[in-house]
Design a protein around this motif. Structure first.
Motif, mmCIF file in Angstrom:
data_model
loop_
_atom_site.group_PDB
_atom_site.id
_atom_site.type_symbol
_atom_site.label_atom_id
_atom_site.label_comp_id
_atom_site.label_asym_id
_atom_site.label_seq_id
_atom_site.Cartn_x
_atom_site.Cartn_y
_atom_site.Cartn_z
ATOM 1 N N GLY A 182 13.362 -8.816 -4.747
ATOM 2 C CA GLY A 182 14.566 -9.616 -4.629
ATOM 3 C C GLY A 182 14.353 -10.950 -3.951
ATOM 4 N N GLY A 183 13.114 -11.253 -3.565
ATOM 5 C CA GLY A 183 12.873 -12.491 -2.845
ATOM 6 C C GLY A 183 13.062 -12.254 -1.355
ATOM 7 N N GLY A 184 13.667 -13.206 -0.675
ATOM 8 C CA GLY A 184 13.826 -13.058 0.759
ATOM 9 C C GLY A 184 12.492 -13.126 1.470
ATOM 10 N N VAL A 185 12.494 -12.675 2.711
ATOM 11 C CA VAL A 185 11.265 -12.724 3.495
ATOM 12 C C VAL A 185 10.206 -11.799 2.905
ATOM 13 C CG1 VAL A 185 10.274 -12.258 5.766
ATOM 14 C CG2 VAL A 185 12.540 -13.319 5.583
ATOM 15 N N GLU A 186 10.642 -10.604 2.440
ATOM 16 C CA GLU A 186 9.685 -9.645 1.882
ATOM 17 C C GLU A 186 9.029 -10.160 0.610
ATOM 18 O OE1 GLU A 186 12.825 -9.025 2.493
ATOM 19 O OE2 GLU A 186 12.927 -7.572 4.129
ATOM 20 N N GLY A 187 9.772 -10.958 -0.163
ATOM 21 C CA GLY A 187 9.262 -11.439 -1.445
ATOM 22 C C GLY A 187 8.681 -12.830 -1.410
ATOM 23 N N ALA A 188 8.556 -13.423 -0.225
ATOM 24 C CA ALA A 188 7.953 -14.752 -0.104
ATOM 25 C C ALA A 188 6.436 -14.611 -0.102
ATOM 26 C CB ALA A 188 8.433 -15.438 1.169
ATOM 27 N N LEU A 189 5.760 -15.340 -0.972
ATOM 28 C CA LEU A 189 4.319 -15.160 -1.162
ATOM 29 C C LEU A 189 3.469 -16.019 -0.239
ATOM 30 C CD1 LEU A 189 4.129 -14.892 -5.057
ATOM 31 C CD2 LEU A 189 4.405 -13.087 -3.356
ATOM 32 N N GLY A 190 4.074 -16.943 0.496
ATOM 33 C CA GLY A 190 3.318 -17.737 1.452
ATOM 34 C C GLY A 190 2.707 -18.992 0.848
ATOM 35 N N ALA A 191 2.276 -19.892 1.736
ATOM 36 C CA ALA A 191 1.794 -21.204 1.295
ATOM 37 C C ALA A 191 0.489 -21.115 0.510
ATOM 38 C CB ALA A 191 1.621 -22.117 2.507
ATOM 39 N N TRP A 195 -0.060 -22.299 -3.436
ATOM 40 C CA TRP A 195 -0.943 -23.371 -3.900
ATOM 41 C C TRP A 195 -1.992 -22.851 -4.879
ATOM 42 C CZ3 TRP A 195 0.908 -27.831 -3.754
ATOM 43 C CH2 TRP A 195 1.589 -28.349 -2.652
ATOM 44 N N VAL A 196 -2.459 -21.628 -4.665
ATOM 45 C CA VAL A 196 -3.418 -21.036 -5.612
ATOM 46 C C VAL A 196 -2.763 -20.850 -6.975
ATOM 47 C CG1 VAL A 196 -4.738 -18.956 -6.146
ATOM 48 C CG2 VAL A 196 -4.826 -19.918 -3.844
ATOM 49 N N ILE A 197 -1.525 -20.316 -6.983
ATOM 50 C CA ILE A 197 -0.797 -20.130 -8.242
ATOM 51 C C ILE A 197 -0.557 -21.472 -8.926
ATOM 52 C CG2 ILE A 197 1.410 -19.408 -9.229
ATOM 53 C CD1 ILE A 197 1.529 -17.235 -7.078
ATOM 54 N N ALA A 198 -0.189 -22.497 -8.141
ATOM 55 C CA ALA A 198 0.051 -23.821 -8.712
ATOM 56 C C ALA A 198 -1.226 -24.391 -9.331
ATOM 57 C CB ALA A 198 0.586 -24.764 -7.639
ATOM 58 N N ALA A 199 -2.369 -24.207 -8.648
ATOM 59 C CA ALA A 199 -3.636 -24.708 -9.181
ATOM 60 C C ALA A 199 -4.010 -23.988 -10.474
ATOM 61 C CB ALA A 199 -4.737 -24.533 -8.136
#
Length: 432
Positions: A182-191, A195-199
């Motif tokens: 659902g997202g939120g703090v538990e679903g936040a993947l971190g910086a 950036w790895v996903i974006a690359a």
């Protein structure tokens, strides 16, 4: 011998028209992006600069994920000249079942907070949603009942079934690992992960453009100029990196960040720590679903069959396409996507409620139509539907920020849907 006279008006000889034609950009998609920009800027001005903040944009992306996933399936449904009014009710009944499963059923066998609870619940949601979709598709394809009637009945049946599962009671809380969907703090993947996903995404964009160009050349098809591919790669990669930067600009709450720092053995400084949320898991799921659905719709035989049926059902059947089985699979796929959205919606609320999915059918259909899917069938894009979902959710989010009452929000959404259908009719008449 005189040369044949063309009855088609020549394209405008303006520089901008030539530029867009070389880029092979869909004008309707460009128009939607312009409309989205106007909506965002307008709401930001009216809300005093609150709308275009990392926090609101992050929440907007999470709110859009559930509807966007269902909208990708609705594209194929509408392309086949059908409709599905039951998507919100399917989401509701699947959400209620998986809520009961992880609160009452699975703990009695696996215990509380078992690592297998979340994956088993997701699998259950996909199976139940897909089964409901296949059943409705069977009624439509093999019994010849109009999709409007079947799915309208489904809206009532599955909404009632959701209430019947728990006699109207709300089921909470959900499994801790499941809440990540659902997202939120538990679903936040971190910086770092963001950036790895974006690359990786930027690399796939460049590779995809290169492979597409190579494939066209191998078949002798015309290709875009090299600079056009470079512009497209630069713009899309820039958008991906900008989205990653916005996601990383939204920090975790101070209390959550402090607990994380203590768990990692990091000393808490005087001014605190800036720990980014990063991209949310439901947003990543929505993007992956969009890519898979685009591949199915454009690169697989099933997708070609779907658009052939929408273009001319009689000709598609005479050409040897099993139209009934294909139509049944379309509704089965729609139900499966409703199951995925049910996981996201239930996890986001951290509860299974009878109100889950209410009016989602309106937003899903509106997203597909605004995204360029023609109600006459045969025309539609997955990317357009997902962009349409973002437009619809932006309208709702902006009106909530401005304190607009719910009835007026529904009026605006309904008016936008009617306007989108009218514009679609004008566009279709123009291209004819």
């Amino acid at each position: 011998m005189n040369a044949p006279v063309s009855t088609t008006a020549p394209p405008p000889s303006t520089a901008s028209g030539s530029f867009l034609s070389k880029l092979e950009i869909d004008v309707r998609m460009l128009g939607m992006l312009a409309a989205l920009a106007v909506i965002w800027i307008g709401f930001d001005l009216l809300s005093g600069g609150v709308f275009l903040t990392p926090r609101n944009l992050w929440n907007l992306s999470v709110q859009t994920a559930s509807v966007a996933i269902m909208a990708t399936g609705m594209v194929l449904v509408i392309v086949t000249r059908n409709i599905d009014l039951s998507v919100g009710a399917i989401l509701g009944v699947v959400g209620m079942i998986i809520g009961v499963a992880q609160v009452q059923w699975l703990p009695s066998y696996l215990g509380l907070e078992h690592p297998l609870t979340a994956p088993l619940v997701v699998l259950l949601a996909i199976i139940i949603g897909g089964a409901i979709g296949l059943f409705q598709g069977w009624l439509i394809a093999y019994l010849g009942i109009p999709s409007f009637i079947v799915t309208l009945g489904g809206l009532l049946v599955w909404r009632g079934a959701a209430w019947w599962v728990t006699a109207g009671q709300t089921i909470a809380p959900m499994d801790t690992r499941f809440k990540a969907f659902g997202g939120g703090v538990e679903g936040a993947l971190g910086a770092t992960t963001t950036w790895v996903i974006a690359a990786i995404a930027c690399g796939l964009i460049v590779v995809g453009l290169g492979l597409s160009r190579r494939r066209r050349l191998s078949f002798g098809f015309p290709v875009r100029p090299g600079w056009a591919d470079a512009v497209i790669a630069a713009v899309t990669c820039g958008a991906v990196l900008a989205a990653a930067a916005i996601a990383n600009a939204y920090p975790l709450p101070a209390g959550t960040a402090r607990r994380w720092a203590e768990a990692q053995g990091i000393a808490w400084p005087e001014g605190g720590l800036f720990i980014p949320h990063g991209v949310a898991l439901p947003v990543l799921i929505a993007v992956v679903v969009g890519l898979v659905m685009t591949f199915i719709a454009t690169r697989r035989r099933f997708g070609r069959y779907v658009f052939a049926i929408g273009g001319n059902p009689e000709a598609a059947e005479l050409s040897g396409i099993n139209t009934r089985w294909t139509l049944m699979k379309v509704f089965g796929l729609m139900g499966l996507l409703c199951g995925i959205s049910a996981c996201i919606s239930t996890a986001r609320l951290n509860a299974a409620t009878n109100a889950a999915g209410t009016l989602d059918e309106l937003y899903v259909i509106a997203s597909a139509v605004i995204g360029g899917t023609s109600l006459a069938g045969g025309i539609g894009t997955i990317a357009g539907a997902m962009l349409g979902a973002l437009v619809m959710q932006s309208l709702q989010s902006g009106m909530v920020l401005l304190g607009v009452d719910t009835p007026l929000q529904n009026i605006v959404v309904g008016a936008v849907l009617v306007l989108a259908v009218w514009v679609d009719g004008l566009y279709r008449r123009r291209i004819k």
